[in-house]
Design a protein around this motif. Structure first.
Motif, short mmCIF file in Angstrom:
data_model
loop_
_atom_site.label_atom_id
_atom_site.label_comp_id
_atom_site.label_asym_id
_atom_site.label_seq_id
_atom_site.Cartn_x
_atom_site.Cartn_y
_atom_site.Cartn_z
N HIS A 267 0.82 -1.22 0.00
CA HIS A 267 0.00 0.00 0.00
C HIS A 267 0.85 1.26 0.00
CE1 HIS A 267 -3.78 -2.13 0.58
NE2 HIS A 267 -3.20 -2.83 1.55
N GLU A 268 2.08 1.14 0.50
CA GLU A 268 2.88 2.34 0.67
C GLU A 268 4.35 2.00 0.50
OE1 GLU A 268 1.49 5.43 3.72
OE2 GLU A 268 3.35 4.65 4.62
N VAL A 269 5.06 2.89 -0.18
CA VAL A 269 6.50 2.75 -0.40
C VAL A 269 7.20 3.89 0.34
CG1 VAL A 269 8.35 2.71 -2.13
CG2 VAL A 269 6.10 1.74 -2.68
N HIS A 270 8.21 3.55 1.14
CA HIS A 270 8.99 4.59 1.81
C HIS A 270 10.25 4.88 1.00
CE1 HIS A 270 7.19 4.09 6.13
NE2 HIS A 270 6.28 4.29 5.19
N VAL A 271 10.40 6.13 0.61
CA VAL A 271 11.54 6.56 -0.20
C VAL A 271 12.45 7.42 0.67
CG1 VAL A 271 12.30 7.77 -2.26
CG2 VAL A 271 10.11 6.54 -2.28
N LYS A 272 13.65 6.94 0.95
CA LYS A 272 14.64 7.70 1.71
C LYS A 272 15.35 8.64 0.75
CE LYS A 272 18.91 7.18 4.39
NZ LYS A 272 19.75 7.90 3.39
N MET A 273 15.36 9.92 1.10
CA MET A 273 15.92 10.91 0.21
C MET A 273 17.44 10.83 0.21
SD MET A 273 13.02 11.60 -0.63
CE MET A 273 13.59 12.54 -2.03
N ASP A 274 18.02 11.20 -0.91
CA ASP A 274 19.47 11.11 -1.09
C ASP A 274 20.21 12.02 -0.11
OD1 ASP A 274 21.62 9.97 -2.51
OD2 ASP A 274 21.87 11.81 -3.67
#
Length: 465
Positions: A267-274
């Motif tokens: 349902h949800e993707v966590h994207v860690k910022m560069d």
């Protein structure tokens, strides 16, 4: 599009139920929310300049119908075909997440750019036949208004595969399949080989197959940048970051044999910022795993392969990074302008590079020789010990070659059968794969992107038109 999948993890998979997220309906993205807040503050403080406390322009949207993990040529191809095939236009929001927008370690840019139809599986032949047609007519697909046309510099010099006595029968059968699928390939005896390519030493060669049409090499960087330019024009969002987590829900089902299995949905993707500890949750309906050599790690994040050994739940995605070296050498006495892409009986390969008596090539190591994939450092001794002796034996002129440069790149290596993994996972029902091509992902990317998009949008491959 194709009569069969390359290797489908699941036969079902229609999204006839629609591209909708857990909450249903569309959620305004973060930029729209900021815009609303901005208007309210400006109306409360007339004349006041807008100075946001926190800049969110670098963050991905909070909602995207499809999140594609991996912005290489396969991920971009899926994005392109999703937008091309969507109905109506603008119906699907697509986000591409990639760790490195410079593509400094991407397999695409470090590829030797070959394309062939000389495979043993009909599916691989079909994929490459479609892709070569795509490359020949690339501006019909990827042209962008007011931008210059693309030139992938396709060099149709063909592939020349050499077989020893023990592999001659296999080559003969493979060519029969290739011709049935429409590939233009001929068989050559050692005598015919010497007549056409007098620079070649035919010792140990019992048979050769030569691609007469639609084979050769092209500029991988041009295809990559052309796809990226096009999908941006179609409204695809990009985010430089790393996927670190999936939020899933679970349900339980029984098989025909009465065994209970757990089905998951992301349902949800966590994207860690560069270069940051910050992350952004992105609500989504579909995840495409096109992370190349690292797609196995992405699959693990979704729980794939973490069940009991020997079960479907415990079956990992069999894709891992393998490092491969490419060497460039100069040889004025070499084969010359008519050199095809040659694959020797030893596993060594080479092709011409440009017009200045330069060539490039290499050789896949044995399992025991596999180098550490933790870096992209080049082993120059590997050329001296494992590559050059085979080159010099097959092409005597290469005895005097001089190595000019070298680099290393990654294969998304499928340890199961070295073929692509295409389609949805049977248990994580909304994760689709486009990975594991083990060295031929670049050349098959235009076709694979279309195949995956058709499965997402229509539940099955569509006839090619």
């Amino acid at each position: 599009m194709f009569r069969g999948a390359v290797w489908l993890l699941a036969g079902r998979g229609s999204l006839g139920r629609g591209l909708s997220t857990r909450s249903g309906g569309s959620t305004p993205d973060w930029t729209e929310k900021v815009s609303e807040i901005k208007k309210k503050i400006q109306s409360a403080l007339p004349g006041g300049a807008w100075n946001p406390l926190y800049d969110t322009s670098h963050l991905p949207p909070e909602h995207s119908d499809v999140v594609i993990v991996g912005g290489g040529v396969l991920g971009l191809s899926v994005a392109y075909w999703l937008k091309r095939l969507e109905k109506p236009r603008g119906a699907i929001k697509v986000l591409v997440v990639d760790r490195d927008h410079t593509y400094s370690q991407a397999s695409t840019g470090l590829s030797v750019g070959g394309i062939r139809q000389q495979f043993s599986l009909p599916e691989n032949i079909q994929l490459s036949l479609f892709s070569v047609d795509f490359l020949r007519n690339i501006n019909e697909y990827l042209a962008v208004v007011n931008d210059p046309p693309l030139d992938v510099q396709f060099n149709p010099s063909g592939y020349l595969l050499l077989a020893s006595e023990k592999d001659a029968a296999i080559m003969e059968n493979n060519v029969k399949v290739q011709r049935q699928e429409g590939a233009q390939v001929c068989l050559m005896s050692p005598e015919q080989l010497r007549n056409k390519f007098p620079w070649i030493n035919t010792d140990g060669v019992a048979l050769a197959s030569y691609g007469l049409e639609g084979e050769g090499w092209f500029d991988p960087w041009c295809l990559l940048q052309g796809l990226r330019r096009k999908v941006q024009s179609l409204g695809v969002h990009f985010s430089q970051g790393e996927v670190t987590r999936f939020i899933t829900s679970s349900s339980h089902m029984q098989t025909w044999s009465g065994k209970e299995v757990t089905m998951k949905k992301i349902h949800e993707v966590h994207v860690k910022m560069d270069h940051s500890l910050e992350y952004q949750p992105v609500e989504c309906a579909i995840v495409i795993n096109a992370a190349g050599a690292w797609s196995g790690q992405i699959a693990e994040l979704a729980g794939i392969g973490k069940g009991p050994p020997g079960t479907l739940e415990g079956t990992k995605l069999p894709v891992e990074p393998r490092k491969r070296y490419v060497y460039v050498w100069h040889c004025p006495e070499g084969p010359g302008l008519e050199t095809p892409f040659v694959a020797d009986t030893s596993g060594a390969y080479f092709r011409r590079e440009g017009l200045g008596h330069n060539y490039l090539g290499g050789c896949s190591p044995t399992e025991e020789e596999e180098p550490d994939p933790g870096n992209l450092e080049v082993d120059h001794d590997f050329f001296q010990d494992k590559v050059w002796p085979h080159l010099a034996q097959r092409v005597p002129a290469f005895q005097s070659l001089k190595v000019r440069s070298a680099w290393a790149g990654y294969y998304d290596y499928n340890t199961f059968d070295q073929n692509g993994v295409v389609g949805p996972h049977p248990l994580v029902v909304n994760m689709y794969f486009a990975t594991g091509f083990s060295g031929h992902g670049l050349q098959q990317a235009p076709a694979v992107g279309r195949a995956v998009a058709e499965m997402v949008l229509q539940g099955q491959f569509q006839p090619s038109t």
